[in-house]
Scaffold this active site. Structure first.
Site, PDB file in Angstrom:
ATOM      1  CG  ASN A  46      -0.560  -6.975  -0.947  1.00 49.15           C
ATOM      2  OD1 ASN A  46      -1.036  -7.583  -2.182  1.00 49.15           O
ATOM      3  ND2 ASN A  46      -1.280  -7.176  -0.023  1.00 49.15           N
TER       4      ASN A  46
ATOM      5  CD  GLU B  90      -2.479  -0.893   2.352  1.00 48.86           C
ATOM      6  OE1 GLU B  90      -3.005  -0.464   2.732  1.00 48.86           O
ATOM      7  OE2 GLU B  90      -3.856  -2.330   2.602  1.00 48.86           O
TER       8      GLU B  90
ATOM      9  CG  ASP C 103     -12.599  -8.571   2.374  1.00 49.71           C
ATOM     10  OD1 ASP C 103     -12.206  -7.404   1.170  1.00 49.71           O
ATOM     11  OD2 ASP C 103     -12.095  -8.575   3.528  1.00 49.71           O
TER      12      ASP C 103
ATOM     13  CG  HIS D  52      -9.983  -5.150   0.772  1.00 50.18           C
ATOM     14  ND1 HIS D  52     -10.070  -6.823   2.095  1.00 50.18           N
ATOM     15  CD2 HIS D  52      -8.653  -4.963   1.110  1.00 50.18           C
ATOM     16  CE1 HIS D  52      -9.157  -7.487   2.729  1.00 50.18           C
ATOM     17  NE2 HIS D  52      -8.134  -6.347   2.045  1.00 50.18           N
TER      18      HIS D  52
ATOM     19  CD  GLU E 151      -3.986  -8.086   2.768  1.00 50.17           C
ATOM     20  OE1 GLU E 151      -5.301  -6.652   2.892  1.00 50.17           O
ATOM     21  OE2 GLU E 151      -3.501  -7.327   2.160  1.00 50.17           O
TER      22      GLU E 151
END
Ligand code: G3I
Length: 321
Positions: A172, A131, A240, A208, A238
């Site tokens: 990432n 990030e 979701d 996400h 990651e």
């Protein structure tokens, strides 16, 4: 069949999940998390971050990280290691230190070298830098950028490469899963590492997403291909898909299932997309409700460890793929 077995049969290297330390005492949870046919890959959700590993300068503690990685290894699961350099969960001795270029480079080298050597030979991949970008595609003005400029990223990748030549080294980030300024900026990061003589093996797209607003398969595939065209592999690291309001209706759960399948199908459509990792699998341990008040139920199992429609839809999709 279960998710990892089905994903491997469909051509992925793994279907994985994040696992955090507090959930390790829940034996019903761990029976699922460390079941190799369900999850072929584990990412420690917090235990390998800077504040956990090096809370004071030169003081290293691997207890939290190892608690997760040792269980994964006993189960025969691949590890994605997360992460070495991030503005968040960064102890204040780093973020508020008064550094020169030389002293901060030395701190970065020591941290990266110590941690990567501790896990040497154990990590399929490292998220070396996490990030680094704002949502408008500018570099975040964190301590690393403020003192070292854009060169801190290639610097970090070189230090990681030196410590474990076999681990794949990833950048990432989130909101790079579809076209936009942030994706363009992430492409520049990959190119900067490459042109500085550094090694980058992969880009992790966090994934996400929000129920009903998940990008289309075509736009997800296009973004993955933007990265693979640079010679790196990709993964959803990651995943979701959160509901904006909970409890979710049956219709909203069906939409969530369709959104999950969209993402998994995008990965399957790109040969160099190696796997999909969900950012925990049980709603009880999701990071979402504490960050997005009112949102939630983002995971594949409900809080009482019952599989949701999203689980069933991914499994059927993988079976037919
Ligand atoms: O360690 C302290 C503990 O000492 C204290 O008693 C407790 C009180 O709240 O807080 C603990 O720290 C929490 C930490 O997780 C460890 O449990 C933090 O408050 C909490 O904010 C932190 O949340 C984590 C979050 O990253 C921080 O940004 C989530 O668990 C974790 O799932 C989440 O993961 C990130 C990825 O690393 C990067 N991408 C986004 C993703 C979701 O935010």
């Amino acid at each position: 069949g279960q998710l990892n077995s089905l994903a491997k049969a469909a051509g992925l290297l793994y279907f994985g999940t994040a696992v955090d330390n507090p959930s390790l005492t829940n034996t019903a949870y761990t029976a699922v998390a460390f079941n190799l046919s369900e999850f072929g890959q584990i990412t420690p959700a917090n235990g390998q971050k800077w504040d956990s590993i090096e809370p004071s300068n030169g003081v290293y503690s691997y207890t939290q990280g190892d608690a997760v990685t040792s269980k994964a290894q006993s189960a025969g699961q691949i590890l994605r290691c997360h992460n070495l350099v991030w503005y968040n969960q960064l102890p204040s001795w780093v973020s508020s230190g008064s550094w020169t270029t030389t002293t901060l480079e030395s701190v970065l080298t020591s941290h990266i070298t110590n941690e990567v050597l501790h896990y040497k030979g154990q990590c399929y991949a490292w998220d070396v830098v996490n990030e680094a970008l704002s949502d408008t595609g500018t570099y975040r003005a964190d301590v690393f950028y403020n003192i070292l400029g854009t060169g801190y990223i290639p610097f970090a990748f070189k230090a990681a490469a030196a410590a474990d030549p076999a681990a794949k080294l990833y950048y990432n980030d989130y909101n790079i899963e579809y076209a936009g300024a942030k994706l363009t900026a992430a492409v520049s990061i990959v190119k900067n590492i490459q042109s500085s003589g550094g090694r980058i093996d992969g880009v992790g797209l966090q994934g996400h997403f929000i129920v009903g607003s998940t990008p289309s398969k075509a736009s997800l595939v296009a973004a993955l291909q933007t990265f693979t065209a640079l010679g790196v592999e990709v993964a959803y690291t990651e995943l979701d898909v959160r509901h904006s309001s909970v409890p979710a209706s049956a219709a909203a759960q069906q939409q969530q299932a369709a959104d999950y399948v969209t993402v998994v199908s995008a990965c399957l459509a790109v040969a160099k997309c190696v796997g999909v990792t969900v950012w925990d699998f049980d709603d009880q341990y999701s990071w979402v409700p504490s960050t997005f008040s009112g949102s939630g139920e983002a995971d594949l199992w409900s809080s009482n460890l019952v599989k949701k429609p999203a689980y069933t839809s991914i499994a059927s999709f993988l079976k037919s793929a």
